[in-house]
Scaffold this active site. Structure first.
Site, PDB file in Angstrom:
ATOM      1  N   ARG A  59     -76.783 -20.997  31.994  1.00  0.00           N
ATOM      2  CA  ARG A  59     -76.570 -22.431  31.473  1.00  0.00           C
ATOM      3  C   ARG A  59     -78.081 -22.148  31.553  1.00  0.00           C
ATOM      4  NH1 ARG A  59     -71.700 -23.935  30.337  1.00  0.00           N
ATOM      5  NH2 ARG A  59     -70.332 -23.731  31.923  1.00  0.00           N
ATOM      6  N   ASP A 111     -72.520 -29.155  23.107  1.00  0.00           N
ATOM      7  CA  ASP A 111     -73.896 -27.820  22.648  1.00  0.00           C
ATOM      8  C   ASP A 111     -73.144 -27.227  21.684  1.00  0.00           C
ATOM      9  OD1 ASP A 111     -70.323 -26.351  23.824  1.00  0.00           O
ATOM     10  OD2 ASP A 111     -71.615 -25.655  25.540  1.00  0.00           O
ATOM     11  N   VAL A 143     -73.443 -16.231  21.912  1.00  0.00           N
ATOM     12  CA  VAL A 143     -74.588 -17.489  22.543  1.00  0.00           C
ATOM     13  C   VAL A 143     -74.861 -17.603  23.905  1.00  0.00           C
ATOM     14  CG1 VAL A 143     -75.576 -17.065  19.870  1.00  0.00           C
ATOM     15  CG2 VAL A 143     -74.470 -19.398  21.084  1.00  0.00           C
ATOM     16  N   LYS A 155     -69.267 -28.669  30.450  1.00  0.00           N
ATOM     17  CA  LYS A 155     -70.191 -28.591  30.692  1.00  0.00           C
ATOM     18  C   LYS A 155     -71.690 -27.992  30.196  1.00  0.00           C
ATOM     19  CE  LYS A 155     -68.034 -26.365  34.835  1.00  0.00           C
ATOM     20  NZ  LYS A 155     -68.544 -25.245  36.066  1.00  0.00           N
ATOM     21  N   ASP A 158     -67.464 -24.737  17.429  1.00  0.00           N
ATOM     22  CA  ASP A 158     -67.198 -22.892  16.879  1.00  0.00           C
ATOM     23  C   ASP A 158     -65.532 -23.167  15.857  1.00  0.00           C
ATOM     24  OD1 ASP A 158     -67.029 -20.690  16.969  1.00  0.00           O
ATOM     25  OD2 ASP A 158     -65.723 -20.019  18.737  1.00  0.00           O
TER      26      ASP A 158
HETATM   27  P1  IMP Z   1     -64.429 -24.356  20.118  1.00  0.00           P
HETATM   28  O1  IMP Z   1     -63.579 -25.189  20.429  1.00  0.00           O
HETATM   29  O2  IMP Z   1     -63.719 -23.226  19.441  1.00  0.00           O
HETATM   30  O3  IMP Z   1     -64.879 -25.413  18.654  1.00  0.00           O
HETATM   31  O4  IMP Z   1     -65.796 -24.412  21.354  1.00  0.00           O
HETATM   32  C1  IMP Z   1     -66.287 -24.889  21.602  1.00  0.00           C
HETATM   33  C2  IMP Z   1     -66.625 -24.492  22.990  1.00  0.00           C
HETATM   34  O5  IMP Z   1     -66.091 -23.383  22.867  1.00  0.00           O
HETATM   35  C3  IMP Z   1     -68.154 -25.141  23.391  1.00  0.00           C
HETATM   36  O6  IMP Z   1     -67.745 -26.627  24.032  1.00  0.00           O
HETATM   37  C4  IMP Z   1     -67.871 -23.919  24.349  1.00  0.00           C
HETATM   38  O7  IMP Z   1     -67.918 -23.844  25.624  1.00  0.00           O
HETATM   39  C5  IMP Z   1     -67.463 -22.262  23.645  1.00  0.00           C
HETATM   40  N1  IMP Z   1     -68.348 -22.382  22.894  1.00  0.00           N
HETATM   41  C6  IMP Z   1     -67.870 -21.429  21.837  1.00  0.00           C
HETATM   42  N2  IMP Z   1     -68.833 -20.684  20.965  1.00  0.00           N
HETATM   43  C7  IMP Z   1     -69.480 -20.527  22.267  1.00  0.00           C
HETATM   44  C8  IMP Z   1     -70.847 -19.214  22.165  1.00  0.00           C
HETATM   45  O8  IMP Z   1     -71.504 -19.076  21.605  1.00  0.00           O
HETATM   46  N3  IMP Z   1     -71.387 -19.187  23.952  1.00  0.00           N
HETATM   47  C9  IMP Z   1     -70.794 -19.718  24.779  1.00  0.00           C
HETATM   48  N4  IMP Z   1     -70.081 -20.470  24.743  1.00  0.00           N
HETATM   49  C10 IMP Z   1     -69.431 -20.929  23.096  1.00  0.00           C
HETATM   50 MG    MG Z   2     -67.656 -26.364  25.992  1.00  0.00          MG
END
Ligand code: IMP
Ligand code: MG
Length: 174
Positions: A163, A98, A151, A41, A101
């Protein structure tokens, strides 16, 4: 509301940057119809502001993934919770996320979507936390690079909340 910590990006900073991103996307896709795919979302708020700064012919579709459950740490496991409504074969796809990470979500989605033979696939993310990357992701448009902090706001949540904040803040440690 005691979970809302230091403001990292104000609404005005976000707005200014989105205007620039919109201009770059408009220029790159000039004369090329494309499909904006938002990742639910979190990307909804960013996507809805971004598209209003893009001058071009586009359609929207949405996909939902899950990897974090309701916690702050990634489990490393990505699942598609809601798939796209239409085929992307032969289409120019701009994937909007969004935050990147670890990169696990995007890395997985890109693999899945490439199998569906889009004409092109680009990535636009609002935030990038490069220090946390576990797998590589090729980012074409990025709003802001941020340090290794959790964040909230502007689409980003903590346990489903915050959100709707018009700015990005750090989650306050309790
Ligand atoms: P990744 O697969 O680790 O790159 O994670 C990506 C997903 O983790 C994003 O789409 C977010 O939903 C969530 N996420 C990662 N870091 C944050 C943060 O600092 N705040 C909120 N959601 C996060
Ligand atoms: Mg996400």
């Amino acid at each position: 509301m005691d979970e809302i910590g230091r403001v990292l990006l104000t609404a005005e900073q976000i707005h200014d940057r989105i205007r620039e991103l919109g201009a770059s996307v408009s220029e790159d896709y000039r004369g090329i119809p494309f499909l904006v795919v938002g990742i639910l979302k979190g990307a909804v708020v960013f996507l809805s502001d971004l598209v209003r700064h893009i001058d071009g012919q586009m359609e929207f579709d949405f996909i939902a993934t899950s990897s974090y459950g309701r916690s702050m740490k990634t489990s490393g496991e990505v699942r598609i919770l809601k798939d796209l409504e239409e085929s992307i074969e032969g289409k120019h796809v701009l994937l909007v996320e969004d935050i990147i990470d670890t990169g696990l979500t995007l890395n997985y989605l890109v693999e899945v979507l490439k199998w569906r033979k889009p004409a092109s696939l680009k990535i636009c993310c609002f935030l990038d936390k490069p220090s946390r990357r576990l797998v590589p992701v090729q980012i074409d448009y990025c709003g802001f690079e941020i340090p290794e902090v959790f964040v909230i706001g502007y689409g980003l949540d903590y346990e489903g909340m915050y959100r709707n904040l018009p700015y990005v803040a750090c989650l306050e440690d309790r």
